[in-house]
Design an enzyme around this catalytic site. Structure first.
Site, PDB file in Angstrom:
ATOM      1  N   ARG A 152      97.234  -8.935 -38.978  1.00 22.06           N
ATOM      2  CA  ARG A 152      96.834  -7.950 -37.979  1.00 22.06           C
ATOM      3  C   ARG A 152      97.372  -6.598 -38.428  1.00 22.06           C
ATOM      4  O   ARG A 152      98.511  -6.507 -38.931  1.00 22.06           O
ATOM      5  CB  ARG A 152      97.408  -8.288 -36.598  1.00 22.06           C
ATOM      6  CG  ARG A 152      96.688  -9.408 -35.859  1.00 22.06           C
ATOM      7  CD  ARG A 152      95.273  -9.008 -35.445  1.00 22.06           C
ATOM      8  NE  ARG A 152      94.596 -10.050 -34.682  1.00 22.06           N
ATOM      9  CZ  ARG A 152      93.826 -10.988 -35.211  1.00 22.06           C
ATOM     10  NH1 ARG A 152      93.614 -11.041 -36.521  1.00 22.06           N
ATOM     11  NH2 ARG A 152      93.222 -11.878 -34.443  1.00 22.06           N
ATOM     12  N   GLU A 212      91.916  -0.620 -35.253  1.00 21.74           N
ATOM     13  CA  GLU A 212      90.537  -1.013 -35.587  1.00 21.74           C
ATOM     14  C   GLU A 212      89.570  -0.609 -34.483  1.00 21.74           C
ATOM     15  O   GLU A 212      89.933  -0.733 -33.313  1.00 21.74           O
ATOM     16  CB  GLU A 212      90.470  -2.530 -35.773  1.00 21.74           C
ATOM     17  CG  GLU A 212      91.035  -2.955 -37.083  1.00 21.74           C
ATOM     18  CD  GLU A 212      90.989  -4.460 -37.309  1.00 21.74           C
ATOM     19  OE1 GLU A 212      90.129  -5.147 -36.726  1.00 21.74           O
ATOM     20  OE2 GLU A 212      91.826  -4.939 -38.072  1.00 21.74           O
ATOM     21  N   HIS A 253      87.734  -6.343 -41.799  1.00 19.30           N
ATOM     22  CA  HIS A 253      88.192  -7.529 -41.035  1.00 19.30           C
ATOM     23  C   HIS A 253      87.208  -8.700 -41.183  1.00 19.30           C
ATOM     24  O   HIS A 253      86.619  -9.166 -40.202  1.00 19.30           O
ATOM     25  CB  HIS A 253      88.410  -7.173 -39.551  1.00 19.30           C
ATOM     26  CG  HIS A 253      89.379  -8.100 -38.872  1.00 19.30           C
ATOM     27  ND1 HIS A 253      90.204  -7.723 -37.843  1.00 19.30           N
ATOM     28  CD2 HIS A 253      89.654  -9.415 -39.084  1.00 19.30           C
ATOM     29  CE1 HIS A 253      90.943  -8.747 -37.443  1.00 19.30           C
ATOM     30  NE2 HIS A 253      90.626  -9.799 -38.188  1.00 19.30           N
TER      31      HIS A 253
HETATM   32  C1  GLV Z   1      90.740 -13.298 -37.067  1.00 19.19           C
HETATM   33  O1  GLV Z   1      91.323 -12.306 -37.368  1.00 19.19           O
HETATM   34  C2  GLV Z   1      91.268 -14.323 -36.219  1.00 19.19           C
HETATM   35  O2  GLV Z   1      92.340 -14.150 -35.638  1.00 19.19           O
HETATM   36  O3  GLV Z   1      90.604 -15.369 -36.081  1.00 19.19           O
END
Ligand code: GLV
Length: 327
Positions: free
Chosen positions: A241, A270, A288
């Site tokens: 993250r 983001e 992402h």
């Molecule tokens: C993606 O970032 C997730 O947490 O599945």
């Protein structure tokens, strides 16, 4: 005789097959309007009269939403759930589920892809070749970093971190890891990974790859002091993250050459990306997509839909994060 109406659920964003069919069998599905902002007040309004919400990682699901009368479950289509206030959900007796396990391999694959792409300057090389700048082989052109035999530091040795260690074996890498919860000795031995404290990992690794969930403890885990401890030749990879890394400090570390490069799939705010990252040739930026394979995203959709369907039918969903809510 009319049959009992199905309970209503709110689908925040489309999901992939077979998710929609699983949801439709269990519930009346109301879709969140694509024109509405992803804002708590709007989500709350849309959730009125719904027993469940199928959310994704960009949806802020906090007290204002979780206090919706009659809401029983939030099923997040992601393994990470930092977009949901779990203690508030528990206080309102709302179940929260996620999609663990199914995205591990895709995410480790992508973290390793970023590592290779950054080390060997693949994106930069591609631009160079496409733009007609390749005028002939040169001994000093696009020199990168060795991956085979290098040292990989894994921050967070959960399923995805272990996947990185597994992949690193194929590249004969020395693997260090930092995690407050160590692995059992046999697992360490099998992975060929050595547990160390974070400063040592940072000082000795050629590549540092981050695999921790975002929590108050991990926010800005890597900032100016940590970049100062890394090798000048080191490359940082983040598929966890964004806020785990202090992005402004990272830009400073990259521009002042405290570290050599970064491969990033996630960002602090983001979908905004720190403007200081954009012009840097020594970073590879992805939007992402670490779990974005056809199989994985379909399995995530199915898993989230099954969690929702089970809860709507009065059962205990398999991936319940706050089991105290459902005895
Ligand atoms: C993606 O970032 C997730 O947490 O599945």
């Amino acid at each position: 005789m009319s049959s009992k109406p199905k309970p209503r659920i709110l689908l925040m964003h489309p999901i992939l097959d077979p998710g929609p069919a699983i949801l439709a069998e269990a519930a009346e599905v109301v879709e969140y309007s694509l024109d509405l902002p992803l804002d708590e007040a709007y989500i709350r309004q849309a959730a009125e009269g719904c027993v469940g919400i199928v959310s994704q990682l960009m949806d802020p699901i906090r007290d204002g939403v979780l206090s919706t009368p009659g809401l029983k479950i939030v099923s997040n289509v992601a393994v990470g759930f930092d977009n949901i206030d779990l203690p508030a959900a528990t206080a309102h007796k709302v179940m929260v589920t996620n999609t663990p396990g199914v995205l591990d391999d895709a995410t480790s694959d992508f973290a390793f892809t970023l590592l290779m792409a950054t080390a060997r300057r693949v994106v930069e090389a591609d631009y160079f070749a496409r733009s007609g700048k390749f005028k002939g082989w040169a001994i000093d052109m696009m020199l990168g970093a060795d991956v085979f035999n290098a040292t990989l530091g894994i921050v967070g040795i959960g399923r995805i971190g272990r996947g990185m260690a597994h992949r690193a074996k194929g590249f004969n890498m020395r693997v260090l890891y930092y995690d407050p919860q160590g692995l059992p000795p046999d697992a360490e031995q099998q992975l060929g990974a050595t547990r160390v404290e974070l400063p040592r990992l940072l000082a000795e690794s050629d590549f540092v790859s981050v695999h921790v969930p975002l929590t108050p403890e991990t926010q800005h885990l890597l900032s100016t002091p940590q970049f100062g401890q890394m090798k000048k030749t080191a490359i940082l990879i983040n598929t966890s993250r964004g806020p785990v890394i202090d992005e402004a400090a990272l830009v400073e570390a990259l521009t002042s050459k405290k570290i050599a490069g970064a491969g990033l799939d996630v960002y602090e705010r983001e979908p905004a990306i720190h403007p200081g990252l954009i012009p840097l040739p020594n970073v590879v930026l992805a939007p992402h997509i670490a779990s974005a394979t056809v199989r994985t995203r379909s399995e995530m959709s199915a898993m989230a839909a099954r969690n929702m369907a089970t809860a709507v039918r009065g059962g205990r969903p398999p991936n319940l994060l706050n089991p105290e809510v459902k005895k």
